[in-house]
Design a protein around this motif. Structure first.
Motif, mmCIF file in Angstrom:
data_model
loop_
_atom_site.group_PDB
_atom_site.id
_atom_site.type_symbol
_atom_site.label_atom_id
_atom_site.label_comp_id
_atom_site.label_asym_id
_atom_site.label_seq_id
_atom_site.Cartn_x
_atom_site.Cartn_y
_atom_site.Cartn_z
ATOM 1 N N LEU A 105 0.828 -1.203 0.000
ATOM 2 C CA LEU A 105 0.000 0.000 0.000
ATOM 3 C C LEU A 105 0.865 1.257 0.000
ATOM 4 O O LEU A 105 0.519 2.274 -0.610
ATOM 5 N N ALA A 106 2.022 1.198 0.665
ATOM 6 C CA ALA A 106 2.903 2.360 0.782
ATOM 7 C C ALA A 106 3.794 2.550 -0.433
ATOM 8 O O ALA A 106 4.434 3.609 -0.552
ATOM 9 N N THR A 107 3.836 1.565 -1.330
ATOM 10 C CA THR A 107 4.782 1.658 -2.442
ATOM 11 C C THR A 107 4.096 1.576 -3.805
ATOM 12 O O THR A 107 3.828 2.606 -4.428
ATOM 13 N N TRP A 108 3.736 0.397 -4.262
ATOM 14 C CA TRP A 108 3.321 0.233 -5.654
ATOM 15 C C TRP A 108 1.822 0.086 -5.870
ATOM 16 O O TRP A 108 1.339 0.233 -7.009
ATOM 17 N N PHE A 109 1.041 -0.179 -4.808
ATOM 18 C CA PHE A 109 -0.355 -0.566 -5.031
ATOM 19 C C PHE A 109 -1.261 0.594 -5.419
ATOM 20 O O PHE A 109 -2.095 0.459 -6.328
ATOM 21 N N LEU A 110 -1.146 1.719 -4.750
ATOM 22 C CA LEU A 110 -2.025 2.850 -5.082
ATOM 23 C C LEU A 110 -1.830 3.336 -6.517
ATOM 24 O O LEU A 110 -2.820 3.615 -7.213
ATOM 25 N N PRO A 111 -0.585 3.443 -7.023
ATOM 26 C CA PRO A 111 -0.431 3.800 -8.428
ATOM 27 C C PRO A 111 -1.114 2.808 -9.363
ATOM 28 O O PRO A 111 -1.564 3.187 -10.454
ATOM 29 N N THR A 114 -4.708 3.784 -9.982
ATOM 30 C CA THR A 114 -4.918 4.950 -10.843
ATOM 31 C C THR A 114 -4.959 4.561 -12.315
ATOM 32 O O THR A 114 -5.356 5.369 -13.152
ATOM 33 N N ARG A 115 -4.542 3.323 -12.629
ATOM 34 C CA ARG A 115 -4.582 2.863 -14.024
ATOM 35 C C ARG A 115 -5.972 2.387 -14.451
ATOM 36 O O ARG A 115 -6.209 2.168 -15.632
ATOM 37 N N VAL A 116 -6.855 2.187 -13.493
ATOM 38 C CA VAL A 116 -8.191 1.692 -13.814
ATOM 39 C C VAL A 116 -8.975 2.803 -14.499
ATOM 40 O O VAL A 116 -8.976 3.958 -14.048
ATOM 41 N N ALA A 117 -9.666 2.456 -15.561
ATOM 42 C CA ALA A 117 -10.386 3.457 -16.351
ATOM 43 C C ALA A 117 -11.398 4.208 -15.499
ATOM 44 O O ALA A 117 -12.160 3.606 -14.736
ATOM 45 N N GLU A 118 -11.380 5.530 -15.619
ATOM 46 C CA GLU A 118 -12.302 6.366 -14.855
ATOM 47 C C GLU A 118 -13.757 6.066 -15.200
ATOM 48 O O GLU A 118 -14.648 6.188 -14.373
ATOM 49 N N ALA A 287 -10.913 -5.376 -14.548
ATOM 50 C CA ALA A 287 -10.102 -4.192 -14.854
ATOM 51 C C ALA A 287 -9.100 -3.924 -13.739
ATOM 52 O O ALA A 287 -7.938 -3.584 -14.004
ATOM 53 N N VAL A 288 -9.527 -4.083 -12.497
ATOM 54 C CA VAL A 288 -8.621 -3.869 -11.367
ATOM 55 C C VAL A 288 -7.525 -4.924 -11.372
ATOM 56 O O VAL A 288 -6.349 -4.614 -11.155
ATOM 57 N N ALA A 289 -7.878 -6.168 -11.621
ATOM 58 C CA ALA A 289 -6.887 -7.241 -11.646
ATOM 59 C C ALA A 289 -5.827 -6.979 -12.710
ATOM 60 O O ALA A 289 -4.623 -7.188 -12.475
ATOM 61 N N ALA A 290 -6.238 -6.522 -13.881
ATOM 62 C CA ALA A 290 -5.292 -6.230 -14.962
ATOM 63 C C ALA A 290 -4.362 -5.074 -14.582
ATOM 64 O O ALA A 290 -3.157 -5.122 -14.837
ATOM 65 N N ALA A 291 -4.907 -4.049 -13.954
ATOM 66 C CA ALA A 291 -4.098 -2.908 -13.555
ATOM 67 C C ALA A 291 -3.106 -3.288 -12.473
ATOM 68 O O ALA A 291 -1.936 -2.872 -12.501
ATOM 69 N N VAL A 292 -3.532 -4.088 -11.509
ATOM 70 C CA VAL A 292 -2.653 -4.527 -10.442
ATOM 71 C C VAL A 292 -1.527 -5.393 -10.989
ATOM 72 O O VAL A 292 -0.358 -5.238 -10.618
ATOM 73 N N ALA A 293 -1.864 -6.312 -11.900
ATOM 74 C CA ALA A 293 -0.846 -7.186 -12.480
ATOM 75 C C ALA A 293 0.203 -6.390 -13.252
ATOM 76 O O ALA A 293 1.411 -6.667 -13.157
#
Length: 301
Positions: A105-111, A114-118, A287-293
């Protein structure tokens, strides 16, 4: 025993678990507490099982967790259908609950999020939990997806590898001068065990495992400081409170500034991370899974 699960009763049980009390669930559902109690009791009679403990807050039993998980899945599918049919109102969002460990959460997850389509209008509900225990929230039906250290899929979930998060034993220069006298001429295993150590919480044995690799049966014997936030943990090590296993992604600026030094640069500790999520045909969840991966591939390798 009747085999149907009336949807109003299922939704009521979910509200009771989420809100913590029958009275709070009644306020959310705009019904009386008596109606809530009757619906839950009727559902228990249908299943022949006790579904919640009558405590404060209310907790689902093992059988209740099954119904709660079903209720959340039903709500997710209903939301996806409403979106696809253009039935969502202005500002209405799809809620996705995700369990994630503090360091991610403190490093790579929040960015990643932000990749998930608005256009998907997703509202995220993040639950911070140790990576070894996030899978439990999936089993309980509390979240729809999780970053976890377990490669074994929870029932009804799919799993994929995200990569490895690298940790290094570090301390401040002042800490080294005060507590590690004679190092590096004196072996690290002979001086580190009695020095103060920083841990995330009572369950965090990462530092002890590192010490046992240096010297079998040689866990930390010194003072132990518990700092239960990722940023606070790193700050505590940099301030000289103790040594600790610091995520390499967070250590870079502090290493360059001379506020942290490596204690064993040749001994990295890698923590494998996995993504687990419900097996639902949900566009939002996909969509979230793809962005996280994608973000994990860049950040974790």
């Amino acid at each position: 025993m009747m085999t149907e699960l009336p949807l109003d009763q299922v939704r009521t049980l979910l509200a009771v678990v989420d809100e913590g009390t029958f009275d709070a669930a009644a306020r959310v559902l705009h019904v009386t507490p008596s109606a809530v109690s009757q619906r839950v009791k009727a559902l228990e009679q249908r299943t022949g099982l006790v579904l919640v403990t009558r405590t404060k807050p209310v907790r689902p039993t093992e059988s209740g967790e099954v119904v709660v998980r079903f209720a959340r899945q039903l709500a997710q599918l209903e939301g996806d259908a409403r979106t696809a049919l253009g039935m969502t109102g202005a500002g209405e969002t799809t809620r996705l609950s995700i369990a994630v460990n503090a360091d991610s959460l403190a490093t790579w997850f929040l960015p990643a999020l932000t990749r998930v389509a608005e256009g998907l209008e997703i509202g995220f509900e993040l639950r911070r939990e140790d990576e070894a225990r996030t899978a439990a929230l999936l089993r309980e039906g509390q979240v729809m997806a999780a970053v976890t250290s377990s490669p074994d899929p929870v029932a009804g979930c799919g799993v994929r590898s995200l990569g490895r998060m690298r940790y290094m034993a570090m301390a401040s220069p002042g800490f080294v001068r005060r507590w590690l006298a004679g190092w590096p001429e004196v072996p690290l295993r002979d001086v580190l065990g009695g020095a103060p150590v920083v841990a995330f919480d009572r369950y965090d044995d990462f530092q002890d495992r590192f010490l046992r690799e240096l010297r079998p049966f040689g866990g930390a014997r010194g003072r132990r400081h518990l700092v239960p936030t990722s940023e606070g943990f790193v700050d505590a090590v940099a301030a000289g409170m103790g040594w600790g296993m610091v995520p390499l992604q967070q250590a870079g600026p502090l290493l360059r500034a001379g506020r942290l030094v490596h204690l064993a640069e040749d001994r990295p500790a890698d923590a494998p991370l996995y993504w687990q999520q419900w097996k639902l045909d949900s566009p939002a969840l996909a969509a979230v899974a793809a962005a996280v991966a994608a973000a994990a591939e860049e950040a974790l390798g």
